[in-house]
Design an enzyme around this catalytic site. Structure first.
Site, PDB file in Angstrom:
ATOM      1  N   ILE A  34      10.488   9.809  22.013  1.00  0.00           N
ATOM      2  CA  ILE A  34      10.506   8.825  21.623  1.00  0.00           C
ATOM      3  C   ILE A  34       9.981   7.845  23.192  1.00  0.00           C
ATOM      4  CG2 ILE A  34      12.752   7.134  23.196  1.00  0.00           C
ATOM      5  CD1 ILE A  34      14.795   9.515  22.206  1.00  0.00           C
ATOM      6  N   GLU A  73      18.880  27.641  23.299  1.00  0.00           N
ATOM      7  CA  GLU A  73      18.627  28.634  23.844  1.00  0.00           C
ATOM      8  C   GLU A  73      18.721  29.942  24.336  1.00  0.00           C
ATOM      9  OE1 GLU A  73      14.687  28.952  24.003  1.00  0.00           O
ATOM     10  OE2 GLU A  73      14.562  27.012  23.954  1.00  0.00           O
ATOM     11  N   GLY A  88      18.249  27.583  15.894  1.00  0.00           N
ATOM     12  CA  GLY A  88      17.372  26.603  17.063  1.00  0.00           C
ATOM     13  C   GLY A  88      17.470  25.963  17.925  1.00  0.00           C
ATOM     14  N   LYS A 107      15.595  14.288  33.548  1.00  0.00           N
ATOM     15  CA  LYS A 107      15.057  13.988  33.193  1.00  0.00           C
ATOM     16  C   LYS A 107      15.531  11.878  33.452  1.00  0.00           C
ATOM     17  CE  LYS A 107      14.674  15.945  28.841  1.00  0.00           C
ATOM     18  NZ  LYS A 107      15.186  15.968  27.508  1.00  0.00           N
ATOM     19  N   THR A 158       5.152  25.841  21.690  1.00  0.00           N
ATOM     20  CA  THR A 158       6.007  24.609  20.484  1.00  0.00           C
ATOM     21  C   THR A 158       5.124  23.102  21.153  1.00  0.00           C
ATOM     22  OG1 THR A 158       7.641  26.356  20.408  1.00  0.00           O
ATOM     23  CG2 THR A 158       7.490  23.798  20.253  1.00  0.00           C
ATOM     24  N   VAL A 159       4.242  22.743  21.944  1.00  0.00           N
ATOM     25  CA  VAL A 159       4.517  21.693  22.785  1.00  0.00           C
ATOM     26  C   VAL A 159       2.830  21.507  22.333  1.00  0.00           C
ATOM     27  CG1 VAL A 159       4.085  19.456  23.372  1.00  0.00           C
ATOM     28  CG2 VAL A 159       6.230  20.724  23.669  1.00  0.00           C
ATOM     29  N   LYS A 185       8.765  18.240  31.714  1.00  0.00           N
ATOM     30  CA  LYS A 185      10.154  17.625  32.782  1.00  0.00           C
ATOM     31  C   LYS A 185      10.218  17.982  34.536  1.00  0.00           C
ATOM     32  CE  LYS A 185      13.430  19.639  30.426  1.00  0.00           C
ATOM     33  NZ  LYS A 185      12.448  19.956  29.309  1.00  0.00           N
TER      34      LYS A 185
END
Length: 404
Positions: A131, A185, A182, A200, A11-12, A100
């Site tokens: 962000i 998960e 979506g 985080k 995805t990323v 992360k």
């Protein structure tokens, strides 16, 4: 020419590839040098995808190519991400990541290795997705002592709580809806039990207080115990419930936790709804500043990763100053963390008993029908240990901390 290698085409990773390809002239102009993706590493094949032109299956091709300047790790998990990033830094390649788990566990060590090799390790996307929060924290708020960080750091849980509040739906129904859309998960444990937010806030606390905050030491409580009845009480007092990650420094002691909190309308986090995230930073000079936006998703997260690539290009030849060393910061116990508490206990007509145990409290009634007899109230500010002592003689239905 700056050559980039992307580790992972999920995805990323696919978002990073797309942004560099589609916005290449703009990105290169901002970086001050031409940027191109030389390799993408993935075990899979992608027939018909333009990435085939640069796709490789062997990480050694990337590590042994001295023309590769920057490695982008977007695989997720600790291994083999840790091994690959460490190897890249040792080879004199800068590294950028959105991972992360990797940053929370090995961030301080990887920053040391980067400095030793005069390269950079950047991880803007590891906390807030799209962000910007890492760079403002380490570069823009440098004159402030950070008194507290509190934030909505997981879009899945915020979506679930928003739907429960706005539509009166129960937790299981909204979770299923989130999975179908979506947002969650198939195994949502990391989100709904607070583990994602825990990693985080560990990263932010480590950066704000300059020593390693181990995520394993952070008290973590998820949202599975929140009910629609809790929100009926919130409606009557003009408040909401949010899953917050909090780091706080008070008289030299650092506290950190992840838990549901009652949030009133005067808190900027109150209006953060659906899948959006927001992080509120309180500095001793600046006061409150909030960072808001989409905390996940392919292009928002990839945008932050590419910004790190640009920063790495600009800093070619020297390492950015990021104060986070491996010395462990000891956290104050959750029993000493002070907040008011929203409490529901079984029974009616027990107000005197409640006052006797908790002191002055604010009794509240729900905005809607509640099954069974119960009494709800908000306490004064109490340490966790004080609350447990006062609550010992009551049958607790629900207990949620109040942001103060």
């Amino acid at each position: 020419m700056i050559n980039v290698a992307i580790l992972g085409y999920g995805t990323v990773g696919s978002g990073v590839y797309k942004i560099i390809k589609d916005n290449n002239s703009h990105i290169s102009r901002r970086a001050g040098d031409d940027i191109r993706v030389k390799y993408v590493l993935d075990l899979r094949d992608f027939p018909g995808d333009p990435v085939e032109e640069v796709l490789v299956h062997d990480v050694n091709v990337i590590m042994e190519d001295d023309e590769v300047d920057i490695v982008v790790e977007v695989m997720g998990g600790i291994e083999p991400a840790y091994t690959f990033v460490k190897r890249a830094l040792d080879r004199g390649k800068s590294a950028c990541t959105s991972n992360k788990e990797l940053v929370a566990k090995h961030g301080a060590e990887l920053l040391e290795i980067a400095a030793e090799n005069k390269v950079n390790f950047f991880f803007e996307a590891s906390v807030g997705g799209g962000i910007p929060i890492i760079r403002p924290l380490i570069e823009c708020l440098t004159v402030d002592h950070i008194e507290e960080i509190q934030g909505i750091m997981n879009g899945t849980t915020n979506y679930i709580l928003t739907k429960m509040e706005d539509e009166g739906a129960d937790f299981d129904t909204v979770l299923k809806d989130a999975q179908e859309k979506g947002y969650a998960e198939r195994n949502p444990e990391a989100d709904i039990e607070g583990y994602d937010a825990c990693r985080k806030i560990a990263i932010l606390a480590s950066l704000a207080y300059e020593k390693q905050v181990n995520f394993e030491d952070i008290y973590t409580e998820g949202i599975t115990g929140i009910t629609t009845d809790d929100f009926k009480y919130m409606k009557s007092i003009g408040a909401s419930i949010k899953l917050l990650g909090i780091a706080r420094k008070n008289v030299g002691i650092t506290y950190s936790m992840v838990a549901p909190f009652v949030v009133y309308q005067d808190n900027p986090l109150y209006n953060v709804k659906d899948v959006f995230n927001a992080i509120l930073v309180k500095g001793d000079m600046l006061g409150d500043v909030m960072f808001y936006g989409k905390g996940a998703g392919s292009l928002p997260t990839a945008s932050a990763v590419v910004s790190d690539i640009v920063d790495a290009v600009k800093r070619n030849g020297y390492t950015a100053s990021i104060h986070w060393n491996r010395q462990q910061r000891i956290l104050g116990g959750v029993d000493a963390f002070t907040t008011p508490f929203f409490v529901r206990v079984k029974g009616r007509g027990i107000e005197d008993k409640i006052r006797s145990a908790f002191g002055e409290v604010q009794f509240i009634e729900p905005a809607g029908e509640i099954a069974g007899e119960e009494t709800a109230f908000i306490t004064k500010v109490l340490a966790g240990s004080e609350f447990e002592q006062a609550a010992a003689d009551f049958e607790i239905i629900s207990r949620i901390r109040v942001s103060n």
